[in-house]
Write a protein that holds these residues in place. Structure first.
Motif, PDB file in Angstrom:
ATOM      1  N   VAL A   1      24.152  37.562  45.619  1.00  0.00           N
ATOM      2  CA  VAL A   1      24.189  39.012  44.867  1.00  0.00           C
ATOM      3  C   VAL A   1      23.030  39.696  45.412  1.00  0.00           C
ATOM      4  N   ARG A   2      23.319  40.887  45.704  1.00  0.00           N
ATOM      5  CA  ARG A   2      21.893  41.741  46.066  1.00  0.00           C
ATOM      6  C   ARG A   2      21.544  42.489  44.813  1.00  0.00           C
ATOM      7  N   ILE A   3      20.137  42.570  44.643  1.00  0.00           N
ATOM      8  CA  ILE A   3      19.750  43.312  43.515  1.00  0.00           C
ATOM      9  C   ILE A   3      18.871  44.244  44.042  1.00  0.00           C
ATOM     10  N   LEU A   4      18.693  45.562  43.952  1.00  0.00           N
ATOM     11  CA  LEU A   4      17.748  46.544  44.427  1.00  0.00           C
ATOM     12  C   LEU A   4      16.501  46.459  43.254  1.00  0.00           C
ATOM     13  N   VAL A   5      15.299  46.601  43.984  1.00  0.00           N
ATOM     14  CA  VAL A   5      14.074  46.488  43.264  1.00  0.00           C
ATOM     15  C   VAL A   5      13.776  47.945  42.798  1.00  0.00           C
ATOM     16  N   PRO A   6      13.445  48.080  41.420  1.00  0.00           N
ATOM     17  CA  PRO A   6      13.218  49.539  41.116  1.00  0.00           C
ATOM     18  C   PRO A   6      11.854  50.110  41.300  1.00  0.00           C
ATOM     19  N   ASN A   7      11.681  51.173  41.304  1.00  0.00           N
ATOM     20  CA  ASN A   7      10.347  51.908  41.503  1.00  0.00           C
ATOM     21  C   ASN A   7      10.283  53.035  40.532  1.00  0.00           C
ATOM     22  N   TYR A   8       9.140  52.904  39.866  1.00  0.00           N
ATOM     23  CA  TYR A   8       8.618  53.735  38.759  1.00  0.00           C
ATOM     24  C   TYR A   8       7.503  54.769  39.231  1.00  0.00           C
ATOM     25  N   LEU A   9       7.964  56.179  38.620  1.00  0.00           N
ATOM     26  CA  LEU A   9       6.660  56.993  39.130  1.00  0.00           C
ATOM     27  C   LEU A   9       5.321  56.768  38.702  1.00  0.00           C
ATOM     28  N   LEU A  10       5.136  56.191  37.382  1.00  0.00           N
ATOM     29  CA  LEU A  10       3.996  55.858  36.938  1.00  0.00           C
ATOM     30  C   LEU A  10       3.465  54.624  37.127  1.00  0.00           C
ATOM     31  N   GLU A  11       3.966  53.735  37.966  1.00  0.00           N
ATOM     32  CA  GLU A  11       3.653  52.439  38.186  1.00  0.00           C
ATOM     33  C   GLU A  11       3.772  52.338  39.809  1.00  0.00           C
ATOM     34  N   ALA A  12       2.555  52.697  40.327  1.00  0.00           N
ATOM     35  CA  ALA A  12       2.711  52.478  41.631  1.00  0.00           C
ATOM     36  C   ALA A  12       2.457  50.964  42.311  1.00  0.00           C
ATOM     37  N   ASP A  13       3.449  50.683  43.116  1.00  0.00           N
ATOM     38  CA  ASP A  13       3.501  49.373  43.560  1.00  0.00           C
ATOM     39  C   ASP A  13       2.225  49.125  44.521  1.00  0.00           C
ATOM     40  N   SER A  14       1.863  47.947  44.342  1.00  0.00           N
ATOM     41  CA  SER A  14       0.593  47.346  45.013  1.00  0.00           C
ATOM     42  C   SER A  14       0.714  46.158  45.940  1.00  0.00           C
ATOM     43  N   PRO A  15      -0.095  45.707  46.752  1.00  0.00           N
ATOM     44  CA  PRO A  15       0.053  44.482  47.254  1.00  0.00           C
ATOM     45  C   PRO A  15       0.017  43.239  46.357  1.00  0.00           C
ATOM     46  N   LYS A  16      -0.558  43.763  45.098  1.00  0.00           N
ATOM     47  CA  LYS A  16      -0.398  42.473  44.070  1.00  0.00           C
ATOM     48  C   LYS A  16       1.026  42.511  43.349  1.00  0.00           C
ATOM     49  N   MET A  17       1.867  43.236  43.829  1.00  0.00           N
ATOM     50  CA  MET A  17       3.221  42.866  43.364  1.00  0.00           C
ATOM     51  C   MET A  17       3.721  41.621  43.653  1.00  0.00           C
ATOM     52  N   LEU A  18       4.353  40.849  42.654  1.00  0.00           N
ATOM     53  CA  LEU A  18       5.063  39.641  42.737  1.00  0.00           C
ATOM     54  C   LEU A  18       6.203  39.497  41.944  1.00  0.00           C
ATOM     55  N   PHE A  19       7.102  38.588  42.508  1.00  0.00           N
ATOM     56  CA  PHE A  19       8.353  38.339  41.556  1.00  0.00           C
ATOM     57  C   PHE A  19       8.311  36.991  41.227  1.00  0.00           C
ATOM     58  N   GLY A  20       9.194  36.797  40.182  1.00  0.00           N
ATOM     59  CA  GLY A  20       9.414  35.648  39.427  1.00  0.00           C
ATOM     60  C   GLY A  20      10.951  35.277  39.199  1.00  0.00           C
ATOM     61  N   PHE A  21      11.529  34.155  39.207  1.00  0.00           N
ATOM     62  CA  PHE A  21      12.695  33.815  39.070  1.00  0.00           C
ATOM     63  C   PHE A  21      13.027  32.577  38.226  1.00  0.00           C
ATOM     64  N   GLY A  22      14.079  32.483  37.371  1.00  0.00           N
ATOM     65  CA  GLY A  22      14.484  31.396  36.684  1.00  0.00           C
ATOM     66  C   GLY A  22      15.726  31.536  36.172  1.00  0.00           C
ATOM     67  N   VAL A  23      16.619  30.397  35.681  1.00  0.00           N
ATOM     68  CA  VAL A  23      17.738  30.427  35.063  1.00  0.00           C
ATOM     69  C   VAL A  23      17.539  30.082  33.546  1.00  0.00           C
ATOM     70  N   HIS A  24      18.044  30.946  32.752  1.00  0.00           N
ATOM     71  CA  HIS A  24      18.069  30.721  31.222  1.00  0.00           C
ATOM     72  C   HIS A  24      18.749  29.511  30.855  1.00  0.00           C
ATOM     73  N   PRO A  25      17.530  28.572  30.263  1.00  0.00           N
ATOM     74  CA  PRO A  25      18.029  27.173  29.758  1.00  0.00           C
ATOM     75  C   PRO A  25      19.424  27.081  28.890  1.00  0.00           C
ATOM     76  N   VAL A  26      19.635  27.897  28.384  1.00  0.00           N
ATOM     77  CA  VAL A  26      20.977  27.991  27.362  1.00  0.00           C
ATOM     78  C   VAL A  26      22.118  28.754  27.822  1.00  0.00           C
ATOM     79  N   THR A  27      22.070  29.863  28.123  1.00  0.00           N
ATOM     80  CA  THR A  27      22.979  30.686  28.730  1.00  0.00           C
ATOM     81  C   THR A  27      23.303  30.621  30.264  1.00  0.00           C
ATOM     82  N   LEU A  28      22.303  29.938  31.114  1.00  0.00           N
ATOM     83  CA  LEU A  28      22.176  29.977  32.204  1.00  0.00           C
ATOM     84  C   LEU A  28      22.387  31.293  33.141  1.00  0.00           C
TER      85      LEU A  28
END
Length: 358
Positions: A106-133
């Motif tokens: 599944v592809r997910i577009l990464v959102p951009n916000y006018l008041l949150e300038a993206d920087s080289p410090k941007m990072l992502f996290g990922f995990g599966v909910h332990p109850v609902t999966l």
């Protein structure tokens, strides 16, 4: 049914409504999700020049190509959880969730916000909910220099929407997360974090800690590391990975004409490190650089090795019986090796309801 492979279950899924209900039942999915394949222990991705490769790694560390419709050279893996992989694409404009058991993504577009300038410090996290999966993504932003507010957005696959995390759920603005991997243990995502301070002479120094994100409450927490891991020869950079349900912190340091790679195993309970032990310290020639990227089924360290004046990196496994590293027989671009534990998983997406089938 719990003994059957995913392919058979998908076939039986269409037999009748009762069979479909039994296979889609969340209790069955949860129990099946922790069932490891007997034929494959690990999946390995790497890049060779202009080609991205993914292989399965069996118990004897033999590699077998995995057939997929993904173009792995354009994808950068950064996390796995419960048999599901997550990649960033291009200039972090898109994320991709992939289930290797089902050969679906599944592809997910990464959102951009006018008041949150993206920087080289941007990072992502990922995990599966332990109850609902429910597969869950994080986008974390903060200013590149100095202190400044955190901006965190969360995406769940069941909702197919991003939402901003309230400021009271975030860590101190002075904390920064190291982009040196993540671990998903006990329903939480863990990273290595740091905070800069200045002594009386104006010289800066950093204190390192763990930063966690709860996949249920969507709140962050800062966890102090044991002092033994922060002093002496064991200096940063720190890398984080996991071994079963334990967090692994690793790194290396110079020691004259040779280096030493080390790893600590940590257990975290109720926001504190409840136990820790030094897992190994292994000396190696000073002209090499080693980075721990995972463990074999027998819990042998697997490292990415760089040799001075050589462009490609090699994959090496430490054999404790002979106290030596053994070359697995594959070379790749610098920093491109990524290992994920293989688990057969039934997590997939119903395109009509746009929800995760449990």
């Amino acid at each position: 049914m719990n003994r059957l492979p995913v392919k058979s279950l998908l076939q039986f899924h269409t037999v009748s409504k009762s069979w479909k209900y039994s296979i889609d039942c969340s209790d069955f999915i949860c129990k099946y999700g922790f069932r490891e394949s007997n034929n494959c222990c690990l999946y390995l991705t790497f890049k060779q020049n202009f080609e991205g490769v993914i292989c399965s790694v069996d118990d004897n560390l033999a590699l077998s190509p995995v057939v997929s419709n993904l173009k792995f050279f354009n994808l950068t893996p950064f996390a796995t959880s419960e048999g599901v992989w997550c990649f960033s694409y291009g200039e972090n404009s898109m994320l991709l969730i992939w289930n290797p058991s089902l050969k679906k993504f599944v592809r997910i577009l990464v959102p951009n916000y006018l008041l949150e300038a993206d920087s080289p410090k941007m990072l992502f996290g990922f995990g599966v909910h332990p109850v609902t999966l429910d597969p869950t993504l994080l986008k974390i932003n903060y200013p590149y220099y100095g202190q400044g507010p955190w901006y965190v957005s969360v995406f769940t696959l069941s909702s197919r929407t991003w939402y901003k995390v309230d400021s009271y759920c975030l860590p101190r603005e002075s904390i920064r997360i190291k982009r040196s991997g993540q671990a998903v243990v006990g329903g939480k995502i863990f990273w290595v974090g740091s905070e800069k301070f200045y002594n009386d002479d104006g010289i800066s120094y950093k204190i390192y800690m763990l930063v966690s994100f709860d996949l249920i409450t969507h709140q962050f927490q800062v966890i102090d590391m044991p002092e033994e891991m922060l002093v002496g020869e064991f200096l940063p950079p720190y890398f984080i990975s996991q071994l079963e349900d334990s967090i692994i912190i690793s790194g290396s340091f110079n020691f004259g004409n040779f280096r030493i790679i080390y790893a600590w195993e940590l257990e975290v309970d109720d926001g504190e490190v409840s136990s820790y032990r030094q897992l190994f310290t292994i000396p190696y020639p000073a002209e090499h650089e080693l980075k721990l990227i995972g463990f074999s089924k027998d819990k042998q360290p697997i490292v990415e090795a760089a040799i001075f004046q050589q462009w490609h990196q090699s994959l090496q496994v430490f054999n404790p019986s002979i106290q030596s590293f053994q070359n697995v027989g594959v070379e790749a671009n610098h920093g491109s090796f990524f290992i994920g534990q293989y688990k057969e998983s039934l997590l997939l997406v119903n395109e009509q309801s746009r929800a995760v089938i449990l």
